[in-house]
Scaffold this motif. Sequence first.
Motif, PDB file in Angstrom:
ATOM      1  N   LEU A 284      37.138 -47.563 -77.071  1.00  0.00           N
ATOM      2  CA  LEU A 284      37.981 -48.715 -76.761  1.00  0.00           C
ATOM      3  C   LEU A 284      39.215 -48.540 -77.658  1.00  0.00           C
ATOM      4  O   LEU A 284      39.071 -47.593 -78.778  1.00  0.00           O
ATOM      5  N   ALA A 285      40.504 -48.821 -77.245  1.00  0.00           N
ATOM      6  CA  ALA A 285      41.473 -48.589 -77.787  1.00  0.00           C
ATOM      7  C   ALA A 285      41.900 -50.159 -78.667  1.00  0.00           C
ATOM      8  O   ALA A 285      41.846 -51.022 -78.053  1.00  0.00           O
ATOM      9  N   ALA A 307      52.991 -47.971 -78.615  1.00  0.00           N
ATOM     10  CA  ALA A 307      51.737 -48.158 -79.027  1.00  0.00           C
ATOM     11  C   ALA A 307      50.677 -48.024 -77.857  1.00  0.00           C
ATOM     12  O   ALA A 307      49.479 -47.497 -77.848  1.00  0.00           O
ATOM     13  N   TYR A 308      51.116 -48.231 -76.475  1.00  0.00           N
ATOM     14  CA  TYR A 308      50.344 -47.785 -75.402  1.00  0.00           C
ATOM     15  C   TYR A 308      50.130 -46.376 -75.145  1.00  0.00           C
ATOM     16  O   TYR A 308      48.960 -46.139 -74.394  1.00  0.00           O
ATOM     17  N   ARG A 309      51.188 -45.799 -75.404  1.00  0.00           N
ATOM     18  CA  ARG A 309      51.285 -44.196 -75.120  1.00  0.00           C
ATOM     19  C   ARG A 309      49.950 -43.613 -75.478  1.00  0.00           C
ATOM     20  O   ARG A 309      49.810 -43.744 -76.839  1.00  0.00           O
ATOM     21  N   GLU A 312      46.182 -44.531 -71.971  1.00  0.00           N
ATOM     22  CA  GLU A 312      46.147 -44.704 -70.479  1.00  0.00           C
ATOM     23  C   GLU A 312      44.648 -44.602 -69.926  1.00  0.00           C
ATOM     24  O   GLU A 312      44.510 -45.463 -68.986  1.00  0.00           O
ATOM     25  N   ASP A 313      43.926 -43.710 -70.429  1.00  0.00           N
ATOM     26  CA  ASP A 313      42.683 -43.380 -69.967  1.00  0.00           C
ATOM     27  C   ASP A 313      41.402 -44.136 -70.690  1.00  0.00           C
ATOM     28  O   ASP A 313      40.183 -43.816 -70.282  1.00  0.00           O
ATOM     29  N   THR A 314      41.940 -44.760 -71.697  1.00  0.00           N
ATOM     30  CA  THR A 314      40.790 -45.531 -72.565  1.00  0.00           C
ATOM     31  C   THR A 314      40.243 -46.839 -71.599  1.00  0.00           C
ATOM     32  O   THR A 314      41.134 -47.404 -71.257  1.00  0.00           O
ATOM     33  N   TYR A 335      51.693 -54.667 -68.183  1.00  0.00           N
ATOM     34  CA  TYR A 335      50.371 -53.900 -68.688  1.00  0.00           C
ATOM     35  C   TYR A 335      49.011 -54.598 -68.054  1.00  0.00           C
ATOM     36  O   TYR A 335      48.684 -55.270 -69.126  1.00  0.00           O
ATOM     37  N   ASN A 336      48.850 -54.581 -67.037  1.00  0.00           N
ATOM     38  CA  ASN A 336      47.651 -55.462 -66.829  1.00  0.00           C
ATOM     39  C   ASN A 336      46.313 -54.781 -66.970  1.00  0.00           C
ATOM     40  O   ASN A 336      45.182 -55.195 -66.476  1.00  0.00           O
TER      41      ASN A 336
END
Length: 410
Positions: A284-285, A307-309, A312-314, A335-336
């Motif tokens: 988990l991120a 921070a999101y970059r 994406e695949d987490t 960012y849904n």
Amino acid sequence: MRSILSSGTAVLFLFLVDLYVFQAIKTVTQNLDPTAQRVIYYLHWAVFAITAGTLVLATATRGMPPNAFKTYLASTLFIIFASKLVVVLFLLLDDTVRVGKLVRHYAGSDAVFDPSRSKFLSQLGLLAAAVPFTAFIYGMVKGAYDYQVKRITLRFPNLPEAFDGYKVLQISDLHTGSFTSTDPLKEAVQLINKQEADLVFFTGDLVNNIATEVQEHIGTLKEIKSKSGVFSVLGNHDYGDYVTWPSAEAKSENLRHLIDSHGKMGWQILMNEHRIIEKDGQQLAVLGVENWGNKVGFPKYGRLEQAYRGTEDTPFKVLLSHDPSHWDGEINPKYNDIDLTLSGHTHGMQFGVNIPGWKWSPVQYVYKQWAGLYKNGRQHLYVNTGLGFLGYPGRVGFLPEITVFELKRA
């Protein structure tokens, strides 16, 4: 000059309110012994004199750090004044009735006009004023340190199986500069550690204004334990934006010292970045952004895209963002796949009604999401009402909060 005029205007307003309230006191005490009357009258005007003097002194010493005596004196005097405003409402009602009677009298009514005040409404006003007075005093004596552990189970269909039953703990808004002793936070830390959380999150406002405020509490806060670490972000009060600094360099140095304090406590501060938590080969991120406010007057330091970059695949994401207005301002629209956002900031205004099935606070007229759990589709936001306090050194209704989430796979 402007401060003198402002101070004088405020004192005049205080005097007019006290003069108006004095009418109720005279009405209620009219049948008392003259000596008792004089004592009550002297006390009433003595409180006015102390309040006016404190206001003038506060104006003259603006910018100086407050001490415990000043804070509690100012808060007590404000509580007394706010309670008097309740009396004013009843006196206005009484005056409305009296004016109505006067109009009917001059309009030719046979009714005899009695100019005296209603003793009943004056008594009722003074009794009603005792309610907020008692509540706010109790909030200072007891409420400020009446730490509450809230337990919430959250279910997510995309939560990795390895994290089913994972325990996450959130604290927020410590405002260490408001504490006059290290003992309350020691009690809070003991309570936090009893929860045996897998992760601990702090969602901003470590201090009121200046980095040195946390210094004497570093040893205490360093004792917070969790199985996978303590993560933190900055709140709006952490940047020193509400202080007049001698230079930009001094302000920057203050922020650097504050960030260093997080490290000294063993907290991993997330400055528009993320960390990946692994368990049994699954992930988990945890994302953390600097303060991002969607209200006028609050800067947008946060960089969620940064921070999101890389996440994406987490499959599951938790975001730490101090201000809950960030949720509707940027998180939901863009960012849904951020499953859980944890915020603070509002304090529940440290005052309100908070009972099962109903909560109310004046802060709800400013913030759409201001206390507790909110949902939008698969996304969840939780607004923690804070562990510390600011300004008023107490809490009524919205007590200091430690939130424990159990994450479950739906």
